[in-house]
Design a protein around this motif. Structure first.
Motif, PDB file in Angstrom:
ATOM      1  N   GLU A  34     165.188  -2.596 110.773  1.00 23.22           N
ATOM      2  CA  GLU A  34     164.423  -3.177 109.666  1.00 23.22           C
ATOM      3  C   GLU A  34     163.446  -2.193 109.029  1.00 23.22           C
ATOM      4  O   GLU A  34     163.115  -2.325 107.847  1.00 23.22           O
ATOM      5  N   ILE A  35     162.985  -1.206 109.806  1.00 22.44           N
ATOM      6  CA  ILE A  35     161.945  -0.284 109.331  1.00 22.44           C
ATOM      7  C   ILE A  35     162.415   1.153 109.504  1.00 22.44           C
ATOM      8  O   ILE A  35     163.037   1.510 110.509  1.00 22.44           O
ATOM      9  N   ASN A  36     162.099   1.984 108.527  1.00 18.02           N
ATOM     10  CA  ASN A  36     162.404   3.415 108.611  1.00 18.02           C
ATOM     11  C   ASN A  36     161.211   4.134 109.245  1.00 18.02           C
ATOM     12  O   ASN A  36     160.245   4.464 108.576  1.00 18.02           O
ATOM     13  N   PHE A  37     161.299   4.360 110.558  1.00 18.57           N
ATOM     14  CA  PHE A  37     160.183   4.948 111.296  1.00 18.57           C
ATOM     15  C   PHE A  37     160.285   6.471 111.371  1.00 18.57           C
ATOM     16  O   PHE A  37     161.370   7.052 111.369  1.00 18.57           O
ATOM     17  N   SER A  38     159.127   7.109 111.483  1.00 21.49           N
ATOM     18  CA  SER A  38     159.010   8.499 111.937  1.00 21.49           C
ATOM     19  C   SER A  38     157.748   8.548 112.797  1.00 21.49           C
ATOM     20  O   SER A  38     156.904   7.656 112.721  1.00 21.49           O
ATOM     21  N   VAL A  39     157.642   9.581 113.635  1.00 21.26           N
ATOM     22  CA  VAL A  39     156.542   9.656 114.593  1.00 21.26           C
ATOM     23  C   VAL A  39     155.834  10.994 114.457  1.00 21.26           C
ATOM     24  O   VAL A  39     156.481  12.052 114.416  1.00 21.26           O
ATOM     25  N   ASP A  55     165.797   8.348 119.966  1.00 17.93           N
ATOM     26  CA  ASP A  55     166.281   7.031 119.538  1.00 17.93           C
ATOM     27  C   ASP A  55     166.599   7.042 118.040  1.00 17.93           C
ATOM     28  O   ASP A  55     166.300   6.080 117.311  1.00 17.93           O
ATOM     29  N   ASN A  56     167.178   8.152 117.565  1.00 16.44           N
ATOM     30  CA  ASN A  56     167.549   8.327 116.156  1.00 16.44           C
ATOM     31  C   ASN A  56     166.350   8.283 115.211  1.00 16.44           C
ATOM     32  O   ASN A  56     166.500   7.967 114.021  1.00 16.44           O
ATOM     33  N   THR A  57     165.180   8.622 115.740  1.00 15.89           N
ATOM     34  CA  THR A  57     163.954   8.635 114.935  1.00 15.89           C
ATOM     35  C   THR A  57     163.337  10.025 114.961  1.00 15.89           C
ATOM     36  O   THR A  57     163.240  10.642 116.029  1.00 15.89           O
ATOM     37  N   ASP A  58     162.928  10.535 113.798  1.00  9.09           N
ATOM     38  CA  ASP A  58     162.303  11.852 113.725  1.00  9.09           C
ATOM     39  C   ASP A  58     160.956  11.839 114.427  1.00  9.09           C
ATOM     40  O   ASP A  58     160.111  10.968 114.164  1.00  9.09           O
ATOM     41  N   VAL A  59     160.747  12.817 115.312  1.00  7.30           N
ATOM     42  CA  VAL A  59     159.484  12.968 116.021  1.00  7.30           C
ATOM     43  C   VAL A  59     158.934  14.356 115.729  1.00  7.30           C
ATOM     44  O   VAL A  59     159.601  15.370 116.000  1.00  7.30           O
ATOM     45  N   PHE A  60     157.729  14.423 115.163  1.00 10.76           N
ATOM     46  CA  PHE A  60     157.081  15.687 114.825  1.00 10.76           C
ATOM     47  C   PHE A  60     155.883  15.878 115.761  1.00 10.76           C
ATOM     48  O   PHE A  60     155.039  14.988 115.883  1.00 10.76           O
ATOM     49  N   ARG A  61     155.834  17.042 116.406  1.00 10.91           N
ATOM     50  CA  ARG A  61     154.761  17.326 117.355  1.00 10.91           C
ATOM     51  C   ARG A  61     153.880  18.471 116.857  1.00 10.91           C
ATOM     52  O   ARG A  61     154.378  19.475 116.345  1.00 10.91           O
ATOM     53  N   VAL A  62     152.580  18.292 117.091  1.00  7.33           N
ATOM     54  CA  VAL A  62     151.609  19.335 116.800  1.00  7.33           C
ATOM     55  C   VAL A  62     151.067  19.819 118.132  1.00  7.33           C
ATOM     56  O   VAL A  62     150.531  19.039 118.917  1.00  7.33           O
TER      57      VAL A  62
END
Length: 394
Positions: A34-39, A55-62
């Motif tokens: 239902e929602i287009n998530f990114s992290v 889980d097919n969701t983009d995860v960006f780390r700093v």
């Protein structure tokens, strides 16, 4: 896929473990259709990738390397660049907790017309009164959110006493995957204990949480050692949680004290588990769950233990625990750090003075009725849609 894009912001994210990270991931997995998530998250581990898909969701780390103004400036610069580069992919910034990093992202969100949702995670840290005490700048940006999520009645009570608009508050507790966290048969329990290297016939008490003074694992260990170890020689404790002093919630002195106290029993009757990706197996292997903490926001561990049908012994924290647990019905309430009450509650269970099967059954029913992942996810979906609808109407 929905047109709604949500940027989830949390202190750490899988494979690193925290309560907020686990809840964030559970929500992402449940609402991914239902929602287009990114992290967007941070890490102190240089070995973790700066970008990946989980889980097919983009995860960006700093990466945050060391304390200091220069390193903090570098981290904020990197966070700003990620926000700006990907700003067209999200409409809402969902902050799991609030810090100076969150204030910075709130400022960016307002400049680029993004809606901000703040999930308050810990009373005494990011509730409205605590934020106000931490300074003008933090309080100013905290007040600019478009919605606030209260985990429990305690947060709601504090929020209502603040000057923030009452209509912006939504109470949504943490959720549990009740298919993963479930009771097991005695045969399954035996198999799990073999896998985990735990004694098959020992009655095991489980503690899950960081080694901090507020969680009080030392009180549990000392109580067991002084009052229960000899009276119930077939009992032991499993402690699951980080003892790494680099973690901001871990008290290094407490860790040393506990190691000294536990020394004669380690790997015989006392077991320490630093990290696991299969926490459900420890709940399913245990006989009792105990959390004698002084302060909680909304303890995931209690809900997970209840979902697994365990009798739980938990501190009676007003507005946090008392609305979940009815004493002696679906759990046992104790005074925080009251070793005699902890000892008596554990002894009553081990002496079969309580119908622990009924207590565990009612505990799971409570979670199924009020805290299932689908129920909680649906409330967040409504909040996201309401926030976007409000954005389009103003």
């Amino acid at each position: 896929m929905s047109n709604i894009g949500v940027l989830m912001v949390t202190g750490v994210y899988h494979p690193e473990i925290s309560g907020a990270a686990n809840q964030c991931r559970l929500l992402v997995k449940t609402l991914s259709r239902e929602i287009n998530f990114s992290v967007l998250t941070t890490t102190r581990n240089p070995d973790l990738p700066r970008w990946c898909q989980i889980d097919n969701t983009d995860v960006f780390r700093v990466l945050i390397q060391r304390k200091g103004v220069i390193n903090y400036y570098k981290a904020m610069t990197r966070m700003a660049s990620l926000f700006l580069f990907h700003r067209k992919t999200f409409d809402i910034v969902h902050l799991h907790g609030f810090s100076y990093k969150s204030a910075f992202l709130t400022a960016l969100s307002k400049i680029y017309h993004k809606k901000v949702i703040i999930k308050m995670t810990s009373v005494g840290h990011d509730d409205p009164f605590s934020i106000r005490q931490r300074g003008f700048l933090l309080n100013y940006f905290f007040s600019k959110a478009d919605a606030y999520v209260s985990l429990s009645p305690q947060f709601e009570r504090i929020y209502r006493q603040s000057r923030l608009p009452s209509h912006l508050l939504k109470q949504i507790s943490n959720g549990v995957d009740t298919n993963l966290f479930r009771p097991v048969t005695n045969g399954e329990k035996t198999t799990l204990r073999d896998q985990l290297g735990l004694p098959q016939k020992m009655k095991l008490i489980l503690f899950v949480g960081h080694f901090s003074r507020e969680k009080c694992p030392d009180i549990l260990l000392e109580t067991w050692k002084r009052f229960l170890a000899e009276e119930f020689p077939d009992t032991g404790i499993v402690f699951v949680g980080s003892s790494n002093p680099n973690h901001y919630e871990v008290d290094a002195e407490l860790v040393n004290d506990m190691q000294e106290m536990a020394n004669p029993y380690v790997n015989k009757r006392i077991f320490f588990v630093e990290k696991t990706y299969e926490i459900e197996k420890y709940y399913q292997s245990a006989d009792i769950f105990v959390l004698p903490s002084l302060r909680e926001g909304m303890p995931n561990a209690v809900l997970e233990a209840m979902a697994c049908g365990l009798p739980v012994i938990v501190s009676m924290l007003k507005g946090v625990i008392d609305w979940i647990i009815q004493d002696s019905m679906n759990g046992i309430l104790i005074e925080s750090c009251n070793d005699m009450r902890i000892e008596r509650a554990i002894a009553d269970i081990f002496s079969n003075k309580l119908d622990t099967h009924s207590i565990g059954t009612r505990a799971r029913e409570t979670v199924l009725e009020r805290f299932s992942r689908k129920e909680i996810a649906e409330r967040y979906l409504q909040l996201y849609r309401r926030t976007i609808h409000y954005n389009k109407c103003v």
